[in-house]
Design an enzyme around this catalytic site. Structure first.
Site, mmCIF file in Angstrom:
data_model
loop_
_atom_site.group_PDB
_atom_site.id
_atom_site.type_symbol
_atom_site.label_atom_id
_atom_site.label_comp_id
_atom_site.label_asym_id
_atom_site.label_seq_id
_atom_site.Cartn_x
_atom_site.Cartn_y
_atom_site.Cartn_z
ATOM 1 N N GLU A 185 -0.170 -5.550 5.537
ATOM 2 C CA GLU A 185 0.915 -5.624 4.729
ATOM 3 C C GLU A 185 1.860 -6.626 5.505
ATOM 4 O OE1 GLU A 185 2.254 -1.502 5.225
ATOM 5 O OE2 GLU A 185 1.286 -1.205 3.326
ATOM 6 N N LYS A 212 13.972 7.733 2.168
ATOM 7 C CA LYS A 212 13.631 6.853 3.306
ATOM 8 C C LYS A 212 14.723 6.123 3.887
ATOM 9 C CE LYS A 212 9.232 7.308 1.687
ATOM 10 N NZ LYS A 212 8.441 6.233 1.567
ATOM 11 N N THR A 238 4.375 4.743 -3.381
ATOM 12 C CA THR A 238 5.483 4.148 -4.043
ATOM 13 C C THR A 238 4.918 2.789 -4.832
ATOM 14 O OG1 THR A 238 6.812 4.963 -2.591
ATOM 15 C CG2 THR A 238 7.712 3.250 -4.233
ATOM 16 N N ASP A 293 6.331 -3.832 -1.469
ATOM 17 C CA ASP A 293 5.818 -3.053 -0.702
ATOM 18 C C ASP A 293 6.581 -1.648 -0.456
ATOM 19 O OD1 ASP A 293 3.575 -3.285 2.360
ATOM 20 O OD2 ASP A 293 3.952 -1.647 0.899
ATOM 21 N N GLY A 294 5.967 -0.782 -0.125
ATOM 22 C CA GLY A 294 6.922 0.754 0.409
ATOM 23 C C GLY A 294 7.315 0.669 1.800
ATOM 24 N N ALA A 295 7.963 1.684 2.200
ATOM 25 C CA ALA A 295 8.269 1.905 3.721
ATOM 26 C C ALA A 295 8.529 3.215 3.831
ATOM 27 C CB ALA A 295 9.711 1.090 3.826
ATOM 28 N N SER A 304 0.869 -1.188 -0.030
ATOM 29 C CA SER A 304 -0.216 0.096 0.005
ATOM 30 C C SER A 304 0.832 1.483 -0.041
ATOM 31 C CB SER A 304 -0.899 0.005 1.294
ATOM 32 O OG SER A 304 -1.656 -1.155 1.285
ATOM 33 N N GLY A 351 2.894 4.032 7.601
ATOM 34 C CA GLY A 351 2.494 5.537 7.376
ATOM 35 C C GLY A 351 1.111 5.667 6.765
HETATM 36 O O1 DER Z 1 1.840 2.216 5.101
HETATM 37 C C1 DER Z 1 2.926 1.660 4.595
HETATM 38 O O2 DER Z 1 3.883 0.998 5.350
HETATM 39 C C2 DER Z 1 3.136 1.977 3.253
HETATM 40 O O3 DER Z 1 4.244 1.268 2.602
HETATM 41 C C3 DER Z 1 3.866 3.449 3.147
HETATM 42 O O4 DER Z 1 4.308 3.990 4.550
HETATM 43 C C4 DER Z 1 4.868 3.699 2.159
HETATM 44 O O5 DER Z 1 4.164 4.963 1.683
HETATM 45 P P1 DER Z 1 4.832 5.549 0.425
HETATM 46 O O6 DER Z 1 5.138 4.466 -0.477
HETATM 47 O O7 DER Z 1 3.580 6.404 0.093
HETATM 48 O O8 DER Z 1 5.933 6.409 0.890
#
Ligand code: DER
Length: 251
Positions: A111, A129, A33, A89-91, A30, A104
């Site tokens: 996730e 990040k 990114t 996934d993002g972070a 989610s 975030g």
């Molecule tokens: O909620 C999460 O962990 C998402 O992966 C997020 O924090 C990453 O968000 P971004 O890709 O919009 O920076």
């Protein structure tokens, strides 16, 4: 502009390197990114993705998969003995050991379930990040998913653990009250001083800092906590069915 370009480049590179043509089960995270991850996958064309099923990590992720015309499947349909081939996934922050702060976007619980169901978990993140230690650039706090009726008790325990002003994440304009997750729970953001790595010098709880592992072990035990937004990296204890799951990060 630079950030969006960085996200997109990271996403396309990650898909190129880690989405092998023979894969059939792919986890999709989610955030903003991962939008580019789905764009990169869709760009492979319908023939390349025809045999692939995509597993979401919440309502936004589900919409991304559907809007891209990709085949949607759900993690509760994955047989217990099976794993996803890969999850992207993002972070919010990534440290030197590829430990992550996530949540975030308030999607951390699903996730983490999808990430730990995959043989490989690929974190896609832009240059903002990357930190030596978690809590350096992401100062909003560690996202923690909690049962709403326990939130005040959890806040008290976090204060006692040294969190600097933990708070229930407020709703956005148009939503009175707290943010409600896809699971019907609340998020508490708990700021801590930058987290040390186990291999760091003897910086222990006594001088006010935690190691990632020690804090994770303490947070998850607080009654009322459902899940925490700390993901272990290559040295982490979190493994998918016993196999050490490499976490690759792209910036
Ligand atoms: O909620 C999460 O962990 C998402 O992966 C997020 O924090 C990453 O968000 P971004 O890709 O919009 O920076």
């Amino acid at each position: 502009k630079l950030v969006e370009t960085s996200k997109r480049l990271a996403a396309f590179q990650a898909v190129k390197d880690y989405l092998l043509p023979e894969y059939t089960r792919i986890g999709i995270g989610s955030g903003s990114t991962v939008v580019y991850v789905v764009e990169a996958i869709a760009a492979l064309g319908p023939a390349a993705t025809a045999k692939m099923a995509f597993y979401p990590t919440g309502s936004q992720s589900e919409e991304l998969i559907e809007a891209a015309g990709l085949h949607l499947q759900y993690i509760n349909k994955l047989p217990a003995a099976q794993q996803l081939d890969v999850a992207f996934d993002g972070a919010d922050e990534v440290d030197d050991d590829l430990n992550l702060i996530k949540g975030g976007g308030a999607c951390l619980w699903q996730e983490k379930i999808v990430a730990t169901s995959a043989r490989q978990f690929v974190c896609v993140a832009d240059f903002r990040k990357l930190s030596a230690r978690l809590g350096t650039s992401w100062t909003k706090g560690i996202p923690i998913e909690v049962l709403p009726m326990a939130a005040p008790r959890v806040l008290g325990e976090l204060e006692r653990m040294g969190s600097l002003g933990p708070r229930i994440r407020p709703g956005l304009p148009g939503k009175a009250g707290a943010i409600v997750t896809d699971n019907g729970l609340w998020i508490i953001d708990a700021p801590f001083a930058p987290l040390q790595l186990s291999r760091d010098s003897a910086s222990t709880r006594s001088n006010g800092t935690w190691t990632v592992d020690a804090l994770a072990d303490s947070l998850i035990k607080i009654p009322g906590v459902a899940e925490i937004g700390l993901f272990y990296g290559n040295n982490g204890l979190e493994v998918a069915s016993g196999a050490q799951k490499p976490v690759a990060a792209y910036f």
